[in-house]
Design a protein around this motif. Sequence first.
Motif, mmCIF file in Angstrom:
data_model
loop_
_atom_site.group_PDB
_atom_site.id
_atom_site.type_symbol
_atom_site.label_atom_id
_atom_site.label_comp_id
_atom_site.label_asym_id
_atom_site.label_seq_id
_atom_site.Cartn_x
_atom_site.Cartn_y
_atom_site.Cartn_z
ATOM 1 N N VAL A 64 0.833 -1.193 0.000
ATOM 2 C CA VAL A 64 0.000 0.000 0.000
ATOM 3 C C VAL A 64 0.874 1.251 0.000
ATOM 4 C CG1 VAL A 64 -1.793 1.264 1.251
ATOM 5 C CG2 VAL A 64 -1.837 -1.238 1.183
ATOM 6 N N GLY A 65 1.971 1.187 0.719
ATOM 7 C CA GLY A 65 2.917 2.292 0.812
ATOM 8 C C GLY A 65 4.330 1.745 0.841
ATOM 9 N N ASP A 66 5.297 2.623 1.156
ATOM 10 C CA ASP A 66 6.689 2.215 1.150
ATOM 11 C C ASP A 66 6.921 0.975 2.004
ATOM 12 O OD1 ASP A 66 9.436 2.393 0.530
ATOM 13 O OD2 ASP A 66 9.813 3.493 2.392
ATOM 14 N N ARG A 67 6.467 0.995 3.238
ATOM 15 C CA ARG A 67 6.561 -0.174 4.116
ATOM 16 C C ARG A 67 5.214 -0.444 4.780
ATOM 17 N NH1 ARG A 67 12.244 -0.755 7.285
ATOM 18 N NH2 ARG A 67 13.588 -0.695 5.480
ATOM 19 N N LEU A 68 4.168 -0.231 4.033
ATOM 20 C CA LEU A 68 2.806 -0.460 4.495
ATOM 21 C C LEU A 68 2.197 -1.559 3.632
ATOM 22 C CD1 LEU A 68 0.563 0.569 6.419
ATOM 23 C CD2 LEU A 68 -0.108 2.145 4.600
ATOM 24 N N PHE A 69 1.789 -2.651 4.276
ATOM 25 C CA PHE A 69 1.310 -3.813 3.547
ATOM 26 C C PHE A 69 -0.041 -4.263 4.070
ATOM 27 C CE2 PHE A 69 5.850 -3.801 3.159
ATOM 28 C CZ PHE A 69 6.072 -4.172 1.840
ATOM 29 N N LEU A 70 -0.852 -4.755 3.150
ATOM 30 C CA LEU A 70 -2.154 -5.315 3.478
ATOM 31 C C LEU A 70 -2.082 -6.817 3.247
ATOM 32 C CD1 LEU A 70 -5.170 -4.854 4.159
ATOM 33 C CD2 LEU A 70 -5.571 -4.614 1.705
ATOM 34 N N LEU A 82 -11.576 -3.820 -0.606
ATOM 35 C CA LEU A 82 -10.155 -3.720 -0.272
ATOM 36 C C LEU A 82 -9.352 -3.190 -1.447
ATOM 37 C CD1 LEU A 82 -9.368 -6.858 1.916
ATOM 38 C CD2 LEU A 82 -9.552 -4.480 2.619
ATOM 39 N N ASP A 83 -9.699 -3.609 -2.645
ATOM 40 C CA ASP A 83 -9.028 -3.062 -3.831
ATOM 41 C C ASP A 83 -9.251 -1.557 -3.926
ATOM 42 O OD1 ASP A 83 -7.907 -5.476 -4.862
ATOM 43 O OD2 ASP A 83 -9.884 -6.037 -5.624
ATOM 44 N N ASP A 84 -10.475 -1.124 -3.634
ATOM 45 C CA ASP A 84 -10.784 0.310 -3.637
ATOM 46 C C ASP A 84 -9.956 1.049 -2.594
ATOM 47 O OD1 ASP A 84 -12.630 -0.123 -5.640
ATOM 48 O OD2 ASP A 84 -14.371 -0.071 -4.290
ATOM 49 N N TYR A 85 -9.831 0.452 -1.404
ATOM 50 C CA TYR A 85 -9.043 1.073 -0.343
ATOM 51 C C TYR A 85 -7.586 1.250 -0.788
ATOM 52 C CZ TYR A 85 -6.370 1.731 3.884
ATOM 53 O OH TYR A 85 -5.490 2.221 4.809
ATOM 54 N N VAL A 86 -7.023 0.210 -1.372
ATOM 55 C CA VAL A 86 -5.626 0.270 -1.822
ATOM 56 C C VAL A 86 -5.459 1.365 -2.871
ATOM 57 C CG1 VAL A 86 -3.805 -0.996 -3.039
ATOM 58 C CG2 VAL A 86 -5.103 -2.127 -1.236
ATOM 59 N N GLU A 87 -6.361 1.446 -3.807
ATOM 60 C CA GLU A 87 -6.288 2.470 -4.848
ATOM 61 C C GLU A 87 -6.419 3.879 -4.264
ATOM 62 O OE1 GLU A 87 -5.333 2.209 -8.040
ATOM 63 O OE2 GLU A 87 -4.920 0.149 -7.427
ATOM 64 N N ASP A 88 -7.323 4.026 -3.264
ATOM 65 C CA ASP A 88 -7.480 5.338 -2.633
ATOM 66 C C ASP A 88 -6.224 5.774 -1.891
ATOM 67 O OD1 ASP A 88 -10.053 5.490 -3.557
ATOM 68 O OD2 ASP A 88 -10.996 4.938 -1.633
ATOM 69 N N GLN A 89 -5.483 4.841 -1.343
ATOM 70 C CA GLN A 89 -4.267 5.177 -0.599
ATOM 71 C C GLN A 89 -3.125 5.587 -1.528
ATOM 72 O OE1 GLN A 89 -4.383 5.461 2.764
ATOM 73 N NE2 GLN A 89 -6.507 5.016 2.318
ATOM 74 N N LYS A 90 -3.180 5.188 -2.768
ATOM 75 C CA LYS A 90 -2.109 5.494 -3.714
ATOM 76 C C LYS A 90 -2.269 6.867 -4.355
ATOM 77 C CE LYS A 90 -0.980 0.739 -4.677
ATOM 78 N NZ LYS A 90 -0.823 -0.306 -5.676
ATOM 79 N N ILE A 91 -3.392 7.522 -4.099
ATOM 80 C CA ILE A 91 -3.639 8.842 -4.701
ATOM 81 C C ILE A 91 -2.790 9.895 -4.025
ATOM 82 C CG2 ILE A 91 -5.375 10.644 -5.010
ATOM 83 C CD1 ILE A 91 -7.405 8.423 -5.470
#
Length: 91
Positions: A64-70, A82-91
């Motif tokens: 999800v992030g540099d050292r943030l994993f789901l 969950l896919d939507d959440y991951v995409e929202d975090q990358k914005i």
Amino acid sequence: MFVKISDYKQLPQKLTELFKIADTVLSGKPVLANLDQLSVADCNYILAFMSGVVYAKDGSPVKVGDRLFLFARKEEFEDGSLDDYVEDQKI
């Protein structure tokens, strides 16, 4: 929606803590793990272990992030939230 595991400063002292995180995923609750403060070696250890856990349930870890994993089973991704959440975090 999911359990947040955050801000570890070192590898969990006992493997039982890591097993509890694995049990959380296996019980159907996704885990969002912030491994930002871990050493590279400890981060890799947790990633390898948890990747095996989710692989056993047809899932895969998601960065999800540099050292943030789901970490979640395949079933938790089926509704798309969950896919939507991951995409929202990358914005």
